[in-house]
Design an enzyme around this catalytic site. Structure first.
Site, PDB file in Angstrom:
ATOM      1  N   SER A  91       0.839  -1.193   0.000  1.00  0.00           N
ATOM      2  CA  SER A  91       0.000   0.000   0.000  1.00  0.00           C
ATOM      3  C   SER A  91       0.874   1.242   0.000  1.00  0.00           C
ATOM      4  O   SER A  91       1.659   1.463   0.930  1.00  0.00           O
ATOM      5  CB  SER A  91      -0.899   0.027   1.234  1.00  0.00           C
ATOM      6  OG  SER A  91      -1.437   1.331   1.366  1.00  0.00           O
TER       7      SER A  91
ATOM      8  N   HIS B 124      -1.246  -1.300  -4.262  1.00  0.00           N
ATOM      9  CA  HIS B 124      -2.512  -1.077  -3.565  1.00  0.00           C
ATOM     10  C   HIS B 124      -2.682   0.429  -3.339  1.00  0.00           C
ATOM     11  O   HIS B 124      -1.859   1.067  -2.667  1.00  0.00           O
ATOM     12  CB  HIS B 124      -2.500  -1.843  -2.245  1.00  0.00           C
ATOM     13  CG  HIS B 124      -3.797  -1.807  -1.492  1.00  0.00           C
ATOM     14  ND1 HIS B 124      -4.862  -2.624  -1.785  1.00  0.00           N
ATOM     15  CD2 HIS B 124      -4.190  -1.045  -0.442  1.00  0.00           C
ATOM     16  CE1 HIS B 124      -5.857  -2.384  -0.942  1.00  0.00           C
ATOM     17  NE2 HIS B 124      -5.478  -1.407  -0.119  1.00  0.00           N
TER      18      HIS B 124
ATOM     19  N   ASP C 225      -4.927   3.320  -1.759  1.00  0.00           N
ATOM     20  CA  ASP C 225      -5.960   3.570  -0.757  1.00  0.00           C
ATOM     21  C   ASP C 225      -6.605   4.929  -0.992  1.00  0.00           C
ATOM     22  O   ASP C 225      -6.049   5.966  -0.642  1.00  0.00           O
ATOM     23  CB  ASP C 225      -5.341   3.512   0.647  1.00  0.00           C
ATOM     24  CG  ASP C 225      -5.113   2.076   1.096  1.00  0.00           C
ATOM     25  OD1 ASP C 225      -6.065   1.269   1.002  1.00  0.00           O
ATOM     26  OD2 ASP C 225      -3.990   1.752   1.518  1.00  0.00           O
TER      27      ASP C 225
ATOM     28  N   MET D 180      -9.300   7.574  -0.077  1.00  0.00           N
ATOM     29  CA  MET D 180     -10.152   7.953   1.067  1.00  0.00           C
ATOM     30  C   MET D 180     -10.747   9.331   0.797  1.00  0.00           C
ATOM     31  O   MET D 180     -10.035  10.239   0.369  1.00  0.00           O
ATOM     32  CB  MET D 180      -9.322   8.005   2.355  1.00  0.00           C
ATOM     33  CG  MET D 180      -8.588   6.721   2.662  1.00  0.00           C
ATOM     34  SD  MET D 180      -7.783   6.796   4.270  1.00  0.00           S
ATOM     35  CE  MET D 180      -6.744   5.325   4.183  1.00  0.00           C
TER      36      MET D 180
ATOM     37  N   HIS E 156      -8.517   0.519  -3.781  1.00  0.00           N
ATOM     38  CA  HIS E 156      -9.398   0.261  -2.639  1.00  0.00           C
ATOM     39  C   HIS E 156     -10.146   1.557  -2.347  1.00  0.00           C
ATOM     40  O   HIS E 156      -9.569   2.495  -1.790  1.00  0.00           O
ATOM     41  CB  HIS E 156      -8.518  -0.199  -1.454  1.00  0.00           C
ATOM     42  CG  HIS E 156      -9.257  -0.361  -0.162  1.00  0.00           C
ATOM     43  ND1 HIS E 156      -8.601  -0.500   1.042  1.00  0.00           N
ATOM     44  CD2 HIS E 156     -10.577  -0.420   0.113  1.00  0.00           C
ATOM     45  CE1 HIS E 156      -9.499  -0.633   2.011  1.00  0.00           C
ATOM     46  NE2 HIS E 156     -10.693  -0.579   1.477  1.00  0.00           N
TER      47      HIS E 156
ATOM     48  N   MET F  36     -12.319   3.726  -0.360  1.00  0.00           N
ATOM     49  CA  MET F  36     -12.966   4.009   0.926  1.00  0.00           C
ATOM     50  C   MET F  36     -13.734   5.305   0.759  1.00  0.00           C
ATOM     51  O   MET F  36     -13.339   6.363   1.261  1.00  0.00           O
ATOM     52  CB  MET F  36     -11.910   4.091   2.036  1.00  0.00           C
ATOM     53  CG  MET F  36     -11.360   2.724   2.429  1.00  0.00           C
ATOM     54  SD  MET F  36      -9.774   2.833   3.282  1.00  0.00           S
ATOM     55  CE  MET F  36      -8.661   2.851   1.881  1.00  0.00           C
TER      56      MET F  36
ATOM     57  N   MET G 151     -11.061  -6.499   5.690  1.00  0.00           N
ATOM     58  CA  MET G 151     -10.285  -5.494   6.440  1.00  0.00           C
ATOM     59  C   MET G 151      -9.924  -6.087   7.798  1.00  0.00           C
ATOM     60  O   MET G 151     -10.801  -6.538   8.540  1.00  0.00           O
ATOM     61  CB  MET G 151     -11.103  -4.214   6.663  1.00  0.00           C
ATOM     62  CG  MET G 151     -11.289  -3.321   5.450  1.00  0.00           C
ATOM     63  SD  MET G 151      -9.788  -2.879   4.554  1.00  0.00           S
ATOM     64  CE  MET G 151      -8.821  -2.044   5.814  1.00  0.00           C
TER      65      MET G 151
ATOM     66  N   GLY H 156      -8.878   3.595   7.279  1.00  0.00           N
ATOM     67  CA  GLY H 156      -8.614   5.022   7.433  1.00  0.00           C
ATOM     68  C   GLY H 156      -7.148   5.341   7.708  1.00  0.00           C
ATOM     69  O   GLY H 156      -6.680   6.409   7.356  1.00  0.00           O
TER      70      GLY H 156
ATOM     71  N   GLY I 179      -2.931   3.760   8.202  1.00  0.00           N
ATOM     72  CA  GLY I 179      -1.932   2.696   8.156  1.00  0.00           C
ATOM     73  C   GLY I 179      -1.344   2.494   9.545  1.00  0.00           C
ATOM     74  O   GLY I 179      -1.637   3.253  10.481  1.00  0.00           O
ATOM     75  N   GLY I 180      -0.552   1.465   9.684  1.00  0.00           N
ATOM     76  CA  GLY I 180       0.217   1.258  10.910  1.00  0.00           C
ATOM     77  C   GLY I 180      -0.568   0.810  12.127  1.00  0.00           C
ATOM     78  O   GLY I 180      -0.085   0.918  13.247  1.00  0.00           O
TER      79      GLY I 180
ATOM     80  N   ASP J 253      -6.203  -6.850   4.454  1.00  0.00           N
ATOM     81  CA  ASP J 253      -5.630  -5.498   4.475  1.00  0.00           C
ATOM     82  C   ASP J 253      -5.635  -4.942   5.897  1.00  0.00           C
ATOM     83  O   ASP J 253      -6.709  -4.756   6.490  1.00  0.00           O
ATOM     84  CB  ASP J 253      -6.494  -4.621   3.551  1.00  0.00           C
ATOM     85  CG  ASP J 253      -5.961  -3.198   3.382  1.00  0.00           C
ATOM     86  OD1 ASP J 253      -4.884  -2.895   3.930  1.00  0.00           O
ATOM     87  OD2 ASP J 253      -6.636  -2.408   2.700  1.00  0.00           O
ATOM     88  N   GLY J 254      -4.430  -4.678   6.410  1.00  0.00           N
ATOM     89  CA  GLY J 254      -4.290  -3.965   7.677  1.00  0.00           C
ATOM     90  C   GLY J 254      -3.511  -4.739   8.730  1.00  0.00           C
ATOM     91  O   GLY J 254      -3.890  -5.846   9.093  1.00  0.00           O
ATOM     92  N   GLY J 255      -2.409  -4.152   9.153  1.00  0.00           N
ATOM     93  CA  GLY J 255      -1.654  -4.714  10.267  1.00  0.00           C
ATOM     94  C   GLY J 255      -0.903  -5.995   9.952  1.00  0.00           C
ATOM     95  O   GLY J 255      -0.560  -6.748  10.865  1.00  0.00           O
TER      96      GLY J 255
ATOM     97  N   GLY K 160       1.417  -2.138   4.135  1.00  0.00           N
ATOM     98  CA  GLY K 160       1.879  -0.765   3.993  1.00  0.00           C
ATOM     99  C   GLY K 160       3.150  -0.548   4.789  1.00  0.00           C
ATOM    100  O   GLY K 160       4.262  -0.583   4.250  1.00  0.00           O
ATOM    101  N   SER K 161       2.990  -0.384   6.100  1.00  0.00           N
ATOM    102  CA  SER K 161       4.170  -0.079   6.928  1.00  0.00           C
ATOM    103  C   SER K 161       5.236  -1.163   6.862  1.00  0.00           C
ATOM    104  O   SER K 161       6.428  -0.848   6.844  1.00  0.00           O
ATOM    105  CB  SER K 161       3.775   0.184   8.381  1.00  0.00           C
ATOM    106  OG  SER K 161       2.455  -0.136   8.631  1.00  0.00           O
TER     107      SER K 161
HETATM  108  C1  DX5 Z   1      -6.248   1.188   5.811  1.00  0.00           C
HETATM  109  C2  DX5 Z   1      -5.769   0.883   4.409  1.00  0.00           C
HETATM  110  C3  DX5 Z   1      -4.647  -0.064   4.357  1.00  0.00           C
HETATM  111  C4  DX5 Z   1      -3.376   0.420   5.023  1.00  0.00           C
HETATM  112  C5  DX5 Z   1      -2.554  -0.756   5.430  1.00  0.00           C
HETATM  113  O1  DX5 Z   1      -7.374   1.973   5.742  1.00  0.00           O
HETATM  114  O2  DX5 Z   1      -6.833   0.315   3.669  1.00  0.00           O
HETATM  115  O3  DX5 Z   1      -4.386  -0.466   3.018  1.00  0.00           O
HETATM  116  O4  DX5 Z   1      -2.619   1.220   4.180  1.00  0.00           O
HETATM  117  O5  DX5 Z   1      -1.454  -0.292   6.136  1.00  0.00           O
HETATM  118  P1  DX5 Z   1      -0.651  -1.202   7.165  1.00  0.00           P
HETATM  119  O6  DX5 Z   1      -0.116  -2.388   6.387  1.00  0.00           O
HETATM  120  O7  DX5 Z   1       0.405  -0.298   7.664  1.00  0.00           O
HETATM  121  O8  DX5 Z   1      -1.622  -1.639   8.218  1.00  0.00           O
HETATM  122 ZN    ZN Z   2      -6.393  -0.642   1.644  1.00  0.00          ZN
END
Ligand code: DX5
Ligand code: ZN
Length: 216
Positions: free
Chosen positions: A8, A33, A35, A37, A66, A68, A137, A142, A144-145, A176-178, A198-199
């Site tokens: 991401s 990816h 994101d 928003m 993605h 949002m 999800m 909303g 990352g990290g 997606d996420g964490g 992402g992170s």
């Molecule tokens: C959150 C996003 C994710 C996010 C993931 O709203 O949809 O794609 O960037 O980031 P990490 O991998 O850092 O959780």
């Molecule tokens: Zn995403």
């Protein structure tokens, strides 16, 4: 199933996005990816179709968008024009999920459906026959990290079982996420085959090695 890695760019420096996507491609990423928003469906605003269009010439990797956003059906055509390869919409945001997925596919782009951690997995079942990808999800969208929500594992497993039952064993399940190098194996074992990170990818000292290790 073949595991695909979708870094991401939310975790990257937006002022260098062209270079970033080139580096992702050189490092073995499968998708980019994106994101999107809108400040309404989720509080932050990131970028929209114009940014996706600006990224497009810098990579041949599929752009996994993605959305949002509220009323995503009104945005689909703009992302198709911008060069998106996959457009994923939230079940919570669509007035008519199946109609929206069909409109995405009719535009020649892969369709995805995504559900929030608080949404029961059954809400995505109507999408199983209409979508190319189903996204679970594993954090509140909303930001990352954040930390991976462990209950996501049961959701992924139930969704994979439902896909097999519905004759869609081939459906991609994205998470997606964490996601980290420590929890990715469980996520894949539960039935996911597309991993967003992402992170984990952008904090890595060696991006290519991290992407390799995320394949489980
Ligand atoms: C959150 C996003 C994710 C996010 C993931 O709203 O949809 O794609 O960037 O980031 P990490 O991998 O850092 O959780
Ligand atoms: Zn995403």
């Amino acid at each position: 199933m073949n595991v695909k890695i979708a870094p991401s760019i939310l975790a990257s420096d937006f002022s260098e996005v062209g270079k970033t996507v080139q580096k992702l491609q050189e490092s073995g990423a499968d998708y980019v990816h994106c994101d999107v928003m809108d400040g309404n469906f989720v509080p932050p605003i990131t970028f929209g179709d114009q940014m996706v269009g600006a990224i497009r010439p810098h990579t041949s990797l599929p752009l996994d968008c993605h959305l949002m956003v509220t009323s995503p059906e009104t945005r689909v055509q703009a992302f198709v024009k911008a060069g998106a390869d996959i457009i994923t919409v939230h079940v919570e945001a669509c007035a008519d999920l199946v109609k929206t997925l069909r409109a995405i596919r009719a535009s020649g782009v892969k369709a995805g459906a995504v559900l929030n951690p608080a949404t029961p997995v059954e809400a995505i079942f109507p999408a199983v026959r209409e979508a190319d990808m189903l996204l679970v999800m594993s954090v509140v969208p909303g930001w990352g990290g954040q930390k991976f929500i462990p209950a996501s594992l049961q959701k992924i497993a139930r969704l994979r079982a439902y896909c097999i039952e519905a004759g869609r064993a081939d459906a991609d399940i994205e998470v997606d996420g964490g996601i980290t190098e420590d929890n990715v194996k469980e996520v894949i074992a539960a039935g996911a085959n597309v991993i967003v990170a992402g992170s984990t990818v952008f904090r890595a000292a060696d991006m290519a090695a991290t992407i390799r290790r995320l394949r489980g």
